[in-house]
Write a protein that holds these residues in place. Structure first.
Motif, PDB file in Angstrom:
ATOM      1  N   TYR A   1      -0.620  13.599  -7.989  1.00 17.10           N
ATOM      2  CA  TYR A   1      -1.440  12.538  -8.571  1.00 17.10           C
ATOM      3  C   TYR A   1      -1.748  11.478  -7.528  1.00 17.10           C
ATOM      4  CZ  TYR A   1      -0.087   7.665  -9.670  1.00 17.10           C
ATOM      5  OH  TYR A   1       0.112   6.302  -9.631  1.00 17.10           O
ATOM      6  N   LYS A   2      -2.906  10.829  -7.721  1.00 19.85           N
ATOM      7  CA  LYS A   2      -3.279   9.678  -6.897  1.00 19.85           C
ATOM      8  C   LYS A   2      -3.789   8.563  -7.797  1.00 19.85           C
ATOM      9  CE  LYS A   2      -4.630  12.208  -2.697  1.00 19.85           C
ATOM     10  NZ  LYS A   2      -5.750  12.510  -1.764  1.00 19.85           N
ATOM     11  N   LEU A   3      -3.497   7.328  -7.384  1.00 18.55           N
ATOM     12  CA  LEU A   3      -4.015   6.139  -8.064  1.00 18.55           C
ATOM     13  C   LEU A   3      -4.961   5.448  -7.097  1.00 18.55           C
ATOM     14  CD1 LEU A   3      -3.979   4.108 -10.442  1.00 18.55           C
ATOM     15  CD2 LEU A   3      -2.049   2.979  -9.285  1.00 18.55           C
ATOM     16  N   MET A   4      -6.234   5.358  -7.497  1.00 21.29           N
ATOM     17  CA  MET A   4      -7.265   4.799  -6.633  1.00 21.29           C
ATOM     18  C   MET A   4      -7.743   3.455  -7.180  1.00 21.29           C
ATOM     19  SD  MET A   4      -7.080   7.564  -4.885  1.00 21.29           S
ATOM     20  CE  MET A   4      -8.340   7.368  -3.619  1.00 21.29           C
ATOM     21  N   SER A   5      -7.850   2.460  -6.300  1.00 23.59           N
ATOM     22  CA  SER A   5      -8.301   1.130  -6.697  1.00 23.59           C
ATOM     23  C   SER A   5      -9.794   0.970  -6.424  1.00 23.59           C
ATOM     24  CB  SER A   5      -7.521   0.059  -5.930  1.00 23.59           C
ATOM     25  OG  SER A   5      -8.102  -1.211  -6.119  1.00 23.59           O
ATOM     26  N   THR A   6     -10.568   0.642  -7.469  1.00 22.82           N
ATOM     27  CA  THR A   6     -11.995   0.378  -7.257  1.00 22.82           C
ATOM     28  C   THR A   6     -12.208  -1.022  -6.690  1.00 22.82           C
ATOM     29  OG1 THR A   6     -12.333  -0.511  -9.485  1.00 22.82           O
ATOM     30  CG2 THR A   6     -12.549   1.869  -9.221  1.00 22.82           C
ATOM     31  N   ILE A   7     -11.232  -1.895  -6.869  1.00 20.59           N
ATOM     32  CA  ILE A   7     -11.340  -3.258  -6.340  1.00 20.59           C
ATOM     33  C   ILE A   7     -11.150  -3.259  -4.826  1.00 20.59           C
ATOM     34  CG2 ILE A   7     -10.311  -5.567  -6.382  1.00 20.59           C
ATOM     35  CD1 ILE A   7      -9.549  -5.002  -9.306  1.00 20.59           C
ATOM     36  N   GLN A   8     -10.165  -2.492  -4.361  1.00 22.06           N
ATOM     37  CA  GLN A   8      -9.888  -2.417  -2.921  1.00 22.06           C
ATOM     38  C   GLN A   8     -10.571  -1.244  -2.243  1.00 22.06           C
ATOM     39  OE1 GLN A   8      -5.615  -2.413  -2.437  1.00 22.06           O
ATOM     40  NE2 GLN A   8      -5.334  -4.098  -3.888  1.00 22.06           N
ATOM     41  N   SER A   9     -11.194  -0.367  -3.066  1.00 24.21           N
ATOM     42  CA  SER A   9     -11.849   0.855  -2.544  1.00 24.21           C
ATOM     43  C   SER A   9     -10.894   1.657  -1.674  1.00 24.21           C
ATOM     44  CB  SER A   9     -13.107   0.494  -1.738  1.00 24.21           C
ATOM     45  OG  SER A   9     -14.054  -0.141  -2.559  1.00 24.21           O
ATOM     46  N   SER A  10      -9.676   1.852  -2.186  1.00 27.20           N
ATOM     47  CA  SER A  10      -8.677   2.584  -1.418  1.00 27.20           C
ATOM     48  C   SER A  10      -7.619   3.156  -2.352  1.00 27.20           C
ATOM     49  CB  SER A  10      -8.006   1.657  -0.388  1.00 27.20           C
ATOM     50  OG  SER A  10      -7.292   0.615  -1.059  1.00 27.20           O
ATOM     51  N   LYS A  11      -6.772   4.019  -1.791  1.00 23.85           N
ATOM     52  CA  LYS A  11      -5.679   4.616  -2.558  1.00 23.85           C
ATOM     53  C   LYS A  11      -4.538   3.612  -2.684  1.00 23.85           C
ATOM     54  CE  LYS A  11      -2.946   7.528  -0.563  1.00 23.85           C
ATOM     55  NZ  LYS A  11      -2.497   8.728   0.167  1.00 23.85           N
ATOM     56  N   LEU A  12      -4.056   3.417  -3.921  1.00 22.06           N
ATOM     57  CA  LEU A  12      -2.920   2.533  -4.150  1.00 22.06           C
ATOM     58  C   LEU A  12      -1.596   3.273  -4.095  1.00 22.06           C
ATOM     59  CD1 LEU A  12      -3.932   0.157  -7.100  1.00 22.06           C
ATOM     60  CD2 LEU A  12      -3.712  -0.407  -4.680  1.00 22.06           C
TER      61      LEU A  12
END
Length: 420
Positions: free
Chosen positions: A110-121
């Motif tokens: 699984y991956k958690l991606m941040s649309t605010i930071q435009s990066s993988k959290l």
């Protein structure tokens, strides 16, 4: 690859429980500031016996802290259109895959991606046997919760409680969402006051199977039981010290019930309270230096605190004439208890620093509060329509859940610790 171990499964398989005993969860209310999260269907999750993404959605939604956005299936784990998801209102996107790994196991990534930071959290890779698919999903939900709120998630923890149908009493253990029910003890006599050990491998409780209340500690892996207190009179209210080395109990061996502390194997019993009233319901403070307890030494039941070595006790509760069942949050800052006011028994919390008090429940027959290990929720017993059920409420009172079973009563809940 993180291989899953789960300490609650008893060797030999496990202790199945009838469908009637399965918990049903109803949710009302939401948090004050919900975080919008898109959760995608995990690629190939249909090959596994567990729908990973649905469990993640259910966990996050049940917490009240998230607004779930259905993301469909995202097949490319490496390419995320952050702008598109941001335009759909998502602050973060959860994506993942499920792949057979041989021997019936599955690799869950699984991956958690941040649309605010435009990066993988964050990301998490687990190898899960088929019976641990739910645990893998709960751990992902825990990770999402922690990365987006800064507070450790408690979805992969367990709860224990007692069910009663007629003269049949059962001490059961389940996932925090009510699934995966397992039987720890069955008896024709009452079982009360279960209490988890800090490492989550044992439960202390009171059983009346000897026609009197006796305190036991049971190992959930081996099922071995140890008698902790079987003194003259009543033996009740076991509670573990934070390091798991001691158990506090309430005994009436000398007349009025008083607080005692014993080693975790029952040895070294010593008395720590000394009053002319009734002292009961001990609970260790988060640092293990104090014991909170209920006493009627002031004329009515109130909550007090004393050193773990005994000595003078200080009164803690002053709101209302009747306060019982103290429970302390893991950070030691919040006291939960049951207070009787206007004839109603309701769940309250008290900030021990500011002395601010808050009523959390709108029911009228509450009992047995227990904090989630992250301190964000309280599990307690209540009554609805003459049937006893369980409820969960967030510490701000906004999010509420009701847990019921198809037949009989459910009571005496306790929320287990984080597992290592």
């Amino acid at each position: 690859m993180n291989k899953i171990k789960y300490l609650f499964v008893v060797a030999g398989a496990a202790l199945s429980v009838s469908a009637q005993a399965q918990l049903r969860v109803e949710i009302t209310g939401v948090g004050s500031n919900q975080i919008p999260v898109a959760v995608a269907t995990f690629v190939n999750e249909g090959q596994a016996p567990t729908q990973i993404s649905e469990i993640i959605k259910s966990d996050l939604q049940r917490s009240g802290a998230f607004k779930i956005i259905d993301a469909g299936t995202i097949t490319d784990m490496n390419t995320i259109d952050y702008g598109a998801w941001k335009s759909r209102g998502a602050d973060a996107v959860v994506i993942g895959t499920v792949t057979p790994a041989g021997n019936g196991s599955f690799d869950v990534r699984y991956k958690l991606m941040s649309t605010i930071q435009s990066s993988k959290l964050s990301q998490l890779d687990q190898q899960a046997p088929p019976q641990y698919g739910r645990l893998a999903a709960h751990r992902i939900a825990d990770d999402v919760y922690e990365k987006l709120t800064g507070i450790k998630g408690a979805f992969s923890t367990r709860i224990a409680y007692v069910t009663q149908q007629g003269r049949s009493y059962r001490l059961e253990v389940a996932d925090a969402d009510g699934e995966g029910v397992q039987l720890a003890l069955s008896s024709n006599e009452p079982i009360i006051s279960p209490s988890w050990s800090p490492d989550g491998t044992k439960v202390a409780y009171v059983s009346f199977e000897q026609k009197k209340p006796v305190v036991y500690v049971q190992n959930l892996m081996t099922r071995q039981r140890t008698v902790i207190a079987n003194e003259k009179g009543s033996n009740s209210a076991p509670a573990w010290s934070p390091d798991g080395s001691k158990v506090a109990v309430a005994l009436s061996k000398t007349g009025n019930t008083q607080i005692y502390v014993a080693n975790a194997d029952g040895s070294g019993l010593r008395r720590v309270s000394n009053s002319n009233g009734i002292d009961t319901e001990p609970q260790f403070s988060a640092d293990g230096l104090y014991i909170y307890f209920t006493s009627d030494r002031s004329g009515g039941p109130q909550i007090y605190r004393m050193s773990v070595n005994g000595g003078e006790a200080q009164r803690v509760t002053f709101g209302g004439p009747y306060n019982i069942s103290p429970r302390i949050s893991a950070d030691g800052k919040t006291l939960a208890y049951i207070s009787r006011r206007d004839g109603n028994f309701q769940l309250y919390v008290l900030n021990l620093e500011t002395r601010q008090e808050l009523r959390l429940s709108d029911t009228t027959s509450d009992e047995s509060p227990s904090f989630a290990p992250n301190g964000q929720y309280l599990l307690y017993a209540t009554e609805s329509g003459r049937r006893k059920s369980l409820a969960v409420v967030s510490v701000d009172g906004r999010v509420k859940q009701r847990l019921t079973i198809q037949a009989g009563n459910i009571k005496e809940p306790t929320w287990g610790p984080f597992m290592k």
